[in-house]
Design a protein around this motif. Structure first.
Motif, PDB file in Angstrom:
ATOM      1  N   UNK A   1       0.843  -1.206   0.000  1.00 17.63           N
ATOM      2  CA  UNK A   1       0.000   0.000   0.000  1.00 17.63           C
ATOM      3  C   UNK A   1       0.873   1.249   0.000  1.00 17.63           C
ATOM      4  N   UNK A   2       1.885   1.261   0.852  1.00 16.63           N
ATOM      5  CA  UNK A   2       2.769   2.422   0.970  1.00 16.63           C
ATOM      6  C   UNK A   2       3.490   2.691  -0.354  1.00 16.63           C
ATOM      7  N   UNK A   3       4.001   1.640  -0.983  1.00 14.73           N
ATOM      8  CA  UNK A   3       4.728   1.814  -2.244  1.00 14.73           C
ATOM      9  C   UNK A   3       3.807   2.323  -3.356  1.00 14.73           C
ATOM     10  N   UNK A   4       2.598   1.770  -3.381  1.00 10.93           N
ATOM     11  CA  UNK A   4       1.651   2.188  -4.429  1.00 10.93           C
ATOM     12  C   UNK A   4       1.240   3.641  -4.234  1.00 10.93           C
ATOM     13  N   UNK A   5       0.916   4.007  -2.991  1.00  6.85           N
ATOM     14  CA  UNK A   5       0.511   5.378  -2.722  1.00  6.85           C
ATOM     15  C   UNK A   5       1.674   6.358  -2.901  1.00  6.85           C
ATOM     16  N   UNK A   6       2.905   5.866  -2.696  1.00  6.43           N
ATOM     17  CA  UNK A   6       4.070   6.726  -2.837  1.00  6.43           C
ATOM     18  C   UNK A   6       4.244   7.193  -4.285  1.00  6.43           C
ATOM     19  N   UNK A   7       3.899   6.325  -5.243  1.00  7.84           N
ATOM     20  CA  UNK A   7       3.980   6.711  -6.653  1.00  7.84           C
ATOM     21  C   UNK A   7       3.072   7.912  -6.913  1.00  7.84           C
TER      22      UNK A   7
ATOM     23  N   UNK B   1       3.744  12.772  -7.462  1.00 10.58           N
ATOM     24  CA  UNK B   1       3.126  13.754  -8.352  1.00 10.58           C
ATOM     25  C   UNK B   1       2.859  15.070  -7.623  1.00 10.58           C
ATOM     26  N   UNK B   2       2.765  15.012  -6.289  1.00 10.26           N
ATOM     27  CA  UNK B   2       2.573  16.241  -5.506  1.00 10.26           C
ATOM     28  C   UNK B   2       3.811  17.120  -5.662  1.00 10.26           C
TER      29      UNK B   2
ATOM     30  N   UNK C   1      13.533  22.035  -1.872  1.00  7.57           N
ATOM     31  CA  UNK C   1      13.950  22.558  -3.176  1.00  7.57           C
ATOM     32  C   UNK C   1      15.233  21.904  -3.677  1.00  7.57           C
ATOM     33  N   UNK C   2      16.121  21.495  -2.783  1.00  8.94           N
ATOM     34  CA  UNK C   2      17.401  20.927  -3.219  1.00  8.94           C
ATOM     35  C   UNK C   2      17.232  19.556  -3.866  1.00  8.94           C
ATOM     36  N   UNK C   3      16.118  18.865  -3.580  1.00 11.26           N
ATOM     37  CA  UNK C   3      15.889  17.548  -4.180  1.00 11.26           C
ATOM     38  C   UNK C   3      15.350  17.692  -5.597  1.00 11.26           C
ATOM     39  N   UNK C   4      14.578  18.747  -5.841  1.00 14.46           N
ATOM     40  CA  UNK C   4      14.045  18.993  -7.198  1.00 14.46           C
ATOM     41  C   UNK C   4      14.318  20.453  -7.566  1.00 14.46           C
TER      42      UNK C   4
ATOM     43  N   UNK D   1       5.938  25.700   0.673  1.00 18.35           N
ATOM     44  CA  UNK D   1       5.612  24.920   1.868  1.00 18.35           C
ATOM     45  C   UNK D   1       4.260  24.213   1.708  1.00 18.35           C
ATOM     46  N   UNK D   2       3.455  24.680   0.762  1.00 19.76           N
ATOM     47  CA  UNK D   2       2.182  24.016   0.477  1.00 19.76           C
ATOM     48  C   UNK D   2       2.395  22.542   0.136  1.00 19.76           C
ATOM     49  N   UNK D   3       3.500  22.231  -0.582  1.00 20.64           N
ATOM     50  CA  UNK D   3       3.777  20.840  -0.957  1.00 20.64           C
ATOM     51  C   UNK D   3       4.071  19.995   0.279  1.00 20.64           C
ATOM     52  N   UNK D   4       4.727  20.601   1.282  1.00 19.05           N
ATOM     53  CA  UNK D   4       4.987  19.892   2.545  1.00 19.05           C
ATOM     54  C   UNK D   4       3.669  19.555   3.234  1.00 19.05           C
ATOM     55  N   UNK D   5       2.753  20.526   3.300  1.00 17.77           N
ATOM     56  CA  UNK D   5       1.458  20.270   3.935  1.00 17.77           C
ATOM     57  C   UNK D   5       0.678  19.202   3.173  1.00 17.77           C
ATOM     58  N   UNK D   6       0.756  19.253   1.866  1.00 21.37           N
ATOM     59  CA  UNK D   6       0.095  18.244   1.035  1.00 21.37           C
ATOM     60  C   UNK D   6       0.606  16.851   1.362  1.00 21.37           C
ATOM     61  N   UNK D   7       1.927  16.743   1.506  1.00 19.21           N
ATOM     62  CA  UNK D   7       2.549  15.448   1.761  1.00 19.21           C
ATOM     63  C   UNK D   7       2.202  14.944   3.161  1.00 19.21           C
TER      64      UNK D   7
END
Length: 787
Positions: A583-589, A593-594, A615-618, A625-631
């Motif tokens: 489940x974790x691996x599937x949802x991680x894909x 996209x976030x 930002x340093x990863x991409x 920070x919205x992406x952090x809250x999304x995650x």
């Protein structure tokens, strides 16, 4: 022989001999009597056929007047060369020919009456556009190179495909525009040149039948069979995909064309120098056969099967040529190889080594059912193709190494796709380093200012459950041993048996107490050293023998102990871990996209995961920070799904195993560094180490001033330290309560002080678990899936 004519053309074709007739008229006026008389006689015959000058539209006229046409074209088709030249009259690019030389006639006769003479890889669209290009070149004087090599592929009497290069002579042709032919400007011509594949445009500028092609062309064929076969061979070997690699039929056809041997067959094996074995490459499985390894996938090159026959091939790197297998069996010491070949109806063969820089790479096998058709003379033709085999096997070996490395990376040392770019960039710098004499120092891979997310779903009380299964197995084993001893027949060992029974009872009583660290090893050594020798050396009655047989069948091969209950427990743990990790691996894909982020998970007594986003990863994508809250919301929802999955699994498992879930919130950005020695990422710096300390200690922590763990079955615990984090997660919980995923009750409490860490707080909320399972899954179904 059949003709395949193209229907549409920009030309109205008129086969005309007017230019030849004009030349004959000039010769008729000459002073050389025999030439003049010959020309006059021909002209007199032609007078009865005015269409020979004006143009023939009905091709049947040509068939009816073959002899006259032959005489008319005698100067262009000398009788002395008719058995050597492959020559005929044609309409350019059409599959229509006549007035053949004798050699051409023989070639067509051998091909058979059903053979369809067509230009290779030349369709109606290409035919039309090529004719238009001919007009551009001849009439409009455009300097364009539109002619590609044309070939006829014609079989001989033995079915061997010969390849003939087509050469055209258009000296006796005229291109004439009709009244309805559009006048082209340079702008039109430029447009056509830039749109070769636009057939509608070409037909607009050159309508069907808008030009007249008057005269005839001469076609001369050049036998390019060997060169073309080698080119085809090279093209097929260059195919990298195993699904599109040349089949045995294609390769064999190519080699037949080169060697002119109708029943030739081709095989191929690779030499593995590390193990000194010949192997069939798996890439070519069911594609290319082998006659040396017809049954075995691999064989030791020093095997008696090869014997001294392969001494030259292996040591001197010279071909093994057997022109007559029956004679080879009579004269050679290696009859086993000869008999192996003869069983496959092989009577002549060549086994040629493929060598690069003095090293043997493989062997190409040529075999035939006819003796002496393969010999030391035509074996030299292999020199034409072996260089390409060298490149192919090298490419195969390199490709295999890359695939092996990919498997190792995927299965053992995975680099997550989100950070792969940085490893690749550093690797490119290494290869681009111009100073080869100096050791290159690899730059450390560090990602700064990333936000961590940690979560885990842990199997509650797994250690206690495991200890209980160990005790259960040990008790069952001891009880069965006691039952065997109770049924032993009386003999001289009776006193010793009584002592062992006493000791077994004592060990059983010990297992009623909590299991000690060394209890399992102590009991195992005792059984192996003291009990098993007695069982193996004591005579028993039939009942005891059956019990002993059942006992030894119940032992685990590795440990020598009973393993039934522990196996059920281990299987249950594996099933839970596999399902939750899936489940974790599937949802991680979906989560990637976030915003691209680093992800890793571990299976222990449950499943835990780390996420790092920043930002340093991409660096090519703006970070907010919205992406952090999304995650964070994604993580909470995913843990809820994992809890629900476990709830549905629980009733199917042999052990009632509960799980607890935990999220650690950490809002300060940290740095992570790839540890070269451990081949994994870890937090970087002293301050960031606080995050790792909390991760390792938090799941065993208690609620402050109590003995209650902060984690509880079927509930998710969220640990945080700031008010802003509390407010954020309470919003997420409210949203999931609205979606009927979380129950209404919320617990909030302080976490006991950990070593070096204080001030942590937590929220705990229960997952709604009354969602019915879609399918009733049995334990056996889960075991089958696990396997």
């Amino acid at each position: 022989m059949k003709y395949h004519l193209f229907n549409e053309s920009p030309f109205k074709t008129l086969i005309s001999f007017h230019k030849i007739i004009e030349v004959l008229e000039q010769i008729a006026q000459s002073d050389i009597d025999y030439r003049s008389n010959y020309a006059k006689a021909l002209l007199k015959e032609v007078e009865n056929f005015p269409e020979f000058r004006t143009g023939i539209e009905d091709f049947s006229v040509i068939k009816k007047n073959e002899t006259l046409i032959s005489h008319l074209l005698a100067d262009l088709f000398p009788t002395a060369l008719t058995n050597n030249e492959i020559k005929a009259v044609t309409v350019p690019f059409q599959n229509f020919t006549f007035n053949y030389t004798e050699r051409f006639k023989k070639i067509l006769k051998d091909a058979g009456t059903n053979f369809d003479v067509t230009i290779r890889d030349f369709d109606e669209q290409e035919f039309y556009i090529t004719n238009c290009c001919l007009i551009l070149g001849v009439y409009y004087k455009q300097n364009i190179d539109f002619n590609k090599p044309f070939f006829y592929d014609i079989p001989d009497a033995n079915g061997i495909i010969n390849h003939y290069r087509i050469l055209y002579n258009a000296d006796f042709m005229e291109i004439i525009p009709s009244d309805n032919a559009p006048k082209l400007t340079q702008e039109d011509i430029d447009l056509l040149i830039d749109n070769y594949d636009d057939i509608a445009l070409w037909k607009e500028k050159f309508p069907v039948g808008s030009w007249t092609l008057k005269g005839f062309g001469i076609i001369v064929l050049f036998d390019a069979t060997t060169e073309n076969a080698i080119s085809n061979f090279k093209s097929n070997l260059l195919k990298s995909d195993a699904k599109t690699v040349a089949t045995d039929e294609i390769i064999t056809s190519i080699f037949k064309s080169i060697f002119k041997v109708p029943n030739l067959k081709v095989g191929f094996i690779i030499y593995n120098p590390e193990e000194e074995k010949f192997i069939r490459p798996m890439k070519f499985e069911n594609k290319l056969q082998s006659f040396l390894l017809s049954k075995d996938q691999e064989i030791d090159c020093k095997n008696a099967f090869f014997g001294c026959s392969f001494e030259n091939l292996l040591s001197k790197k010279e071909p093994l040529v057997i022109s007559n297998v029956k004679k080879f069996i009579e004269e050679s010491e290696n009859k086993k190889l000869g008999e192996h070949l003869l069983k496959q109806n092989i009577n002549s063969c060549v086994f040629a080594p493929i060598i690069k820089d003095g090293h043997l790479l493989g062997v190409v096998e040529l075999v035939s059912s006819d003796p002496r058709v393969l010999n030391t003379i035509n074996a030299n033709k292999l020199n034409l193709v072996i260089p390409y085999l060298v490149d192919t096997i090298e490419r195969y070996n390199i490709d295999m190494q890359h695939q092996i490395e990919a498997v190792i990376q995927r299965e053992y040392t995975t680099i997550h796709p989100s950070v792969y770019w940085k490893f690749r960039k550093e690797s490119e710098k290494y290869f681009q380093n111009s100073n080869q004499t100096k050791d290159y120092i690899f730059k450390e891979i560090v990602f700064k200012e990333v936000f961590p997310l940690y979560g885990q779903i842990d199997i509650k009380g797994s250690s206690e459950h495991r200890n209980e299964t160990v005790k259960c197995d040990l008790k069952n084993q001891l009880e069965m041993l006691l039952e065997i001893f109770e049924n032993q027949k009386e003999n001289s060992n009776l006193i010793l048996l009584e002592q062992r029974k006493f000791e077994l009872h004592s060990l059983l009583e010990e297992l009623d107490s909590p299991l000690k660290a060394d209890s399992e090893q102590h009991i195992q050594r005792y059984i192996e050293d003291e009990i098993h020798p007695i069982l193996k050396n004591t005579k028993s009655n039939s009942k005891a023998e059956k019990l002993e047989q059942k006992y030894f069948e119940s032992l685990d091969e590795k440990t020598g102990l009973f393993y039934q209950e522990r196996k059920k427990f281990d299987n249950a743990m594996s099933i839970i871990n596999k399902k939750l990790a899936a489940i974790l691996d599937k949802k991680q894909i979906e989560a990637q996209q976030i915003y691209p982020h680093y992800y890793e998970r571990f299976k222990t007594d449950g499943v835990e995961h780390n996420l790092y986003i920043g930002a340093s990863i991409a660096p090519t994508k703006p970070f907010d920070v919205m992406y952090l809250h999304n995650l964070r919301l994604w993580q909470l929802q995913t843990l809820c799904e994992m809890e629900l999955e476990h709830h549905q699994l629980k009733t199917s498992l042999p052990y009632d195993l509960d799980v607890t879930s935990l999220i650690l919130v950490f809002s300060s950005p940290i740095s992570i560094r790839f540890r070269m020695d451990e081949k994994r990422f870890d937090v970087d710096g002293t301050y960031n180490a606080r995050y790792e300390v909390v991760k390792k200690r938090i799941d065993k922590a208690h609620i402050k001033d109590s003995k209650e763990r902060i984690t509880e079955k079927e509930k998710i615990t969220i640990v945080y330290s700031h008010n802003s984090e509390e407010a954020e997660y309470l919003k997420y919980i409210k949203y999931l309560q609205f979606k009927k995923i979380l129950e209404p009750q919320i617990e909030q409490f302080e976490v006991e002080d950990l070593q070096g860490v204080s001030g942590l707080r937590a929220i705990r909320v229960k997952v709604v678990n009354n969602v019915p399972a879609v399918l009733k899954i049995t334990y056996q179904d889960l075991l089958d899936e696990l396997k």
